[in-house]
Motif scaffolding. Sequence first.
Motif, short mmCIF file in Angstrom:
data_model
loop_
_atom_site.label_atom_id
_atom_site.label_comp_id
_atom_site.label_asym_id
_atom_site.label_seq_id
_atom_site.Cartn_x
_atom_site.Cartn_y
_atom_site.Cartn_z
N ASN A 24 -20.66 111.39 -29.50
CA ASN A 24 -19.36 111.51 -30.15
C ASN A 24 -18.29 110.70 -29.42
OD1 ASN A 24 -20.47 113.25 -32.04
ND2 ASN A 24 -19.96 115.08 -30.88
N PHE A 25 -18.36 110.71 -28.09
CA PHE A 25 -17.39 109.94 -27.30
C PHE A 25 -17.56 108.45 -27.55
CE2 PHE A 25 -16.40 107.58 -23.38
CZ PHE A 25 -15.06 107.92 -23.24
N ALA A 26 -18.82 107.99 -27.55
CA ALA A 26 -19.09 106.55 -27.74
C ALA A 26 -18.67 106.10 -29.14
CB ALA A 26 -20.57 106.27 -27.51
N MET A 27 -18.97 106.91 -30.16
CA MET A 27 -18.63 106.53 -31.54
C MET A 27 -17.12 106.51 -31.75
SD MET A 27 -21.37 105.73 -33.15
CE MET A 27 -20.73 105.64 -34.81
N PHE A 28 -16.37 107.18 -30.88
CA PHE A 28 -14.91 107.15 -30.98
C PHE A 28 -14.33 105.98 -30.20
CE2 PHE A 28 -10.88 108.22 -28.89
CZ PHE A 28 -10.05 108.31 -29.99
N ILE A 29 -14.78 105.80 -28.96
CA ILE A 29 -14.12 104.86 -28.07
C ILE A 29 -14.46 103.41 -28.38
CG2 ILE A 29 -15.87 104.85 -26.25
CD1 ILE A 29 -12.04 104.99 -25.72
N PHE A 30 -15.72 103.08 -28.68
CA PHE A 30 -16.12 101.68 -28.83
C PHE A 30 -15.48 100.99 -30.03
CE2 PHE A 30 -19.39 102.75 -25.72
CZ PHE A 30 -19.41 101.60 -24.95
N PRO A 31 -15.49 101.61 -31.24
CA PRO A 31 -14.80 100.93 -32.36
C PRO A 31 -13.32 100.69 -32.09
CG PRO A 31 -16.26 102.63 -33.19
CD PRO A 31 -16.20 102.80 -31.71
N ASN A 32 -12.67 101.59 -31.35
CA ASN A 32 -11.25 101.42 -31.06
C ASN A 32 -11.00 100.27 -30.10
OD1 ASN A 32 -9.66 103.47 -32.52
ND2 ASN A 32 -11.00 104.90 -31.45
N LEU A 33 -12.03 99.87 -29.35
CA LEU A 33 -11.88 98.69 -28.49
C LEU A 33 -11.67 97.44 -29.33
CD1 LEU A 33 -14.59 99.32 -25.73
CD2 LEU A 33 -12.12 99.63 -25.54
N GLY A 34 -12.25 97.42 -30.53
CA GLY A 34 -12.03 96.29 -31.43
C GLY A 34 -10.59 96.21 -31.89
N SER A 35 -9.99 97.36 -32.19
CA SER A 35 -8.57 97.40 -32.57
C SER A 35 -7.69 96.97 -31.41
CB SER A 35 -8.19 98.81 -33.04
OG SER A 35 -8.96 99.18 -34.17
N LEU A 36 -8.06 97.39 -30.20
CA LEU A 36 -7.30 97.00 -29.01
C LEU A 36 -7.39 95.49 -28.79
CD1 LEU A 36 -5.69 97.95 -26.54
CD2 LEU A 36 -7.87 98.25 -25.33
N LEU A 37 -8.57 94.92 -29.04
CA LEU A 37 -8.75 93.48 -28.91
C LEU A 37 -7.88 92.73 -29.93
CD1 LEU A 37 -10.57 91.79 -27.03
CD2 LEU A 37 -12.22 91.64 -28.90
N ALA A 38 -7.77 93.27 -31.14
CA ALA A 38 -6.91 92.66 -32.16
C ALA A 38 -5.45 92.72 -31.75
CB ALA A 38 -7.11 93.37 -33.50
N LEU A 39 -5.05 93.82 -31.09
CA LEU A 39 -3.68 93.96 -30.61
C LEU A 39 -3.38 92.93 -29.52
CD1 LEU A 39 -1.00 95.53 -30.63
CD2 LEU A 39 -2.02 97.11 -28.96
N VAL A 40 -4.33 92.72 -28.62
CA VAL A 40 -4.17 91.72 -27.56
C VAL A 40 -4.00 90.33 -28.17
CG1 VAL A 40 -5.33 90.56 -25.65
CG2 VAL A 40 -5.42 93.06 -25.83
N ARG A 41 -4.81 90.03 -29.17
CA ARG A 41 -4.71 88.72 -29.83
C ARG A 41 -3.34 88.54 -30.48
NH1 ARG A 41 -5.15 86.27 -34.74
NH2 ARG A 41 -6.13 84.20 -34.75
N LYS A 42 -2.87 89.58 -31.13
CA LYS A 42 -1.57 89.49 -31.80
C LYS A 42 -0.45 89.23 -30.79
CE LYS A 42 1.39 91.96 -35.07
NZ LYS A 42 1.56 93.21 -35.87
N ILE A 43 -0.52 89.90 -29.65
CA ILE A 43 0.50 89.71 -28.60
C ILE A 43 0.46 88.28 -28.08
CG2 ILE A 43 1.16 90.39 -26.26
CD1 ILE A 43 0.21 93.22 -26.94
N LEU A 44 -0.75 87.75 -27.86
CA LEU A 44 -0.88 86.39 -27.36
C LEU A 44 -0.34 85.36 -28.37
CD1 LEU A 44 -4.45 86.55 -25.73
CD2 LEU A 44 -2.24 86.55 -24.57
N VAL A 45 -0.63 85.59 -29.64
CA VAL A 45 -0.14 84.68 -30.69
C VAL A 45 1.39 84.73 -30.76
CG1 VAL A 45 -0.09 84.26 -33.18
CG2 VAL A 45 -2.27 84.74 -32.04
N ASN A 46 1.97 85.94 -30.65
CA ASN A 46 3.44 86.08 -30.69
C ASN A 46 4.11 85.42 -29.48
OD1 ASN A 46 3.32 87.49 -33.09
ND2 ASN A 46 3.33 89.50 -32.12
N GLN A 47 3.33 85.31 -28.39
CA GLN A 47 3.87 84.65 -27.19
C GLN A 47 3.70 83.13 -27.27
OE1 GLN A 47 5.56 86.09 -24.64
NE2 GLN A 47 5.46 88.01 -25.79
N GLY A 48 3.16 82.65 -28.38
CA GLY A 48 3.02 81.21 -28.58
C GLY A 48 1.75 80.61 -28.01
N ILE A 49 0.81 81.45 -27.61
CA ILE A 49 -0.44 80.95 -27.06
C ILE A 49 -1.36 80.59 -28.20
CG2 ILE A 49 -2.45 81.52 -25.64
CD1 ILE A 49 -0.67 83.44 -24.07
N GLN A 50 -1.86 79.37 -28.19
CA GLN A 50 -2.72 78.88 -29.26
C GLN A 50 -4.13 79.44 -29.08
OE1 GLN A 50 -1.36 77.06 -31.69
NE2 GLN A 50 -3.25 76.98 -32.89
#
Length: 410
Positions: free
Chosen positions: A383-409
Motif C-alpha cells: 500500500n505504501f509503494a502504490m501510494f508513494i511511487f506514482p506521486n514521484l512522477g507528479s513531483l518530477l513534473a513539478l520540477v520540470r515546470k519550475i525549471l521551464v519557468n526559470q528559463g531553462i531549456q
Amino acid sequence: MINPSIDTLEQETSHSSRIEMPEVKMPMTEEFLLGPFRKIIKVTGLDCSLIALSQHNPHLRIKAIITRVVAIAVIVVIFFRCGMLFKAEGPTLSLTWAESNMFAFMGIQSIVCTFCLFGWTKNEFVPLHLTRLNKVRSLRIKENTVVDDYSNIHRKAFIWSGFWFAAILSHAIASAAAQKVIISGKIVIAPLYITMPFITLLACFIVTLCLIYYFLVNASLSREIEYFNTELEEAKQEKRLHDSSILLEFCHRQAELVRLVEKANESLSSYATTAPMFCFTSCINAVFIASGFSSSLPSVIFAILLFNLFAVIAITFFTLRPASNVQFYLSDTARILMDSEEFECSQDSDVFKGYQVMINRSLKHNMKIRVLRGIPIYPASMNFAMFIFPNLGSLLALVRKILVNQGIQI
C-alpha cells in the motif's frame, strides 16, 4: 444366521452415520490450475518442458535441443527490443526521455518474464508445485470444489490480457505509423519500425503469460491458506481446538502450508524480486508524461499514453498483490487463535504448546518475497509503494515546470 436382523442393521446404520468418512480428493492438475494458458504458452517459444522430459526419455533429446535453441532466439529478440527502446532516449526530462524510460523499463521487465517462463517450464516448477499442493489438500477436513475452481480467474485473466494487449500494441502501431520506435522519438529505418510491432506482440504474450502463471500459483497458495483459516475458525467456534489431537493436526497442516509457500517462493522470487522496481520506474515516467505533457500532446497520442499509464499501474498492482495476499492470510491465522481467550486457561500442556507454536509460526515466519532481497512484499509495504511511487512522477513534473519557468531549456 447369515443375514443380520433389522434391528442390527439399523444400529449399524445409525452408528456409521455419526462417523465422518474422509472424502476422496481429486488431484489438482495443470489443466485445472492453468486452464487454457497451459497451451497458449507454446506461442511464446519458451515452453521448455521437453527439456525436463528429455532427462528421462532419450528419444526427446533432439526436440529438447530445438526447443532450447528457439527459446534462446526469443530471449535475443526481447533483448533487442529493449535495446531499441533505450536507444530512443532524448534529453533529460523531455517527453522522449520519459517515453523511452517508460517503455524501456517495461522492456527490462519483459526480459525478466522471458527468463522466468524459460526457467519455470525447464525446471517443471508448476508440476512440482502441484505435487506439494495436493499433499496439503489431502489434509483438509472437508473437500471444497469452489476453492479448487480457477475458471473465474481464467476468465478475468483473458479480460486483463485484452486490456494489456490493446494498450501496448496501440502504442507500437502508432509509433510504426509515424516510422518511429516510440511516438516522440526519431524516424528510423523501415525494417525496424515495421518489425517492432510484431516483436512487441511477442513481448505481450510473454509478459501476460508470466504474470498469469505467477498470479495463479500465488492464488493457489492464498486459497489454500484462506480455506485453512476458515476450517480453523469453524473448529474454534465449535470448541474442537481444545482436543489436543485436532489442534496438532491443524498445527501439522500449517507447517505444510508454510513449507508449500517457501518452496513456491523459491521460484516465484525470480520474478517478484526484480520486476517491481522496473514496473515502478515505468509508472513514475508514465505519471510524469500524464502530468507534464497533457497540454502539449495531440489528443489521440495523449490518450494512447494515458491508456498505457493505466496498463503499467495494473501490471504493477498484479505483481505485488498476489504475494501480499499470501502474507495476509498467513498472518491471519494468528488473529483467529488470539481472538480465543480459552487457550490461556487450558490445563492441557499439549494444547497450549500447539497454540503457541501456531501463533509464532504465523507471526514470525520468514516466507516473504523481498524486492531486491531487502524490501518484503506484504500488505503494508504494498500500500505504501502504490501510494508513494506514482506521486514521484507528479513531483518530477513539478520540477520540470519550475525549471521551464526559470528559463531553462529542456
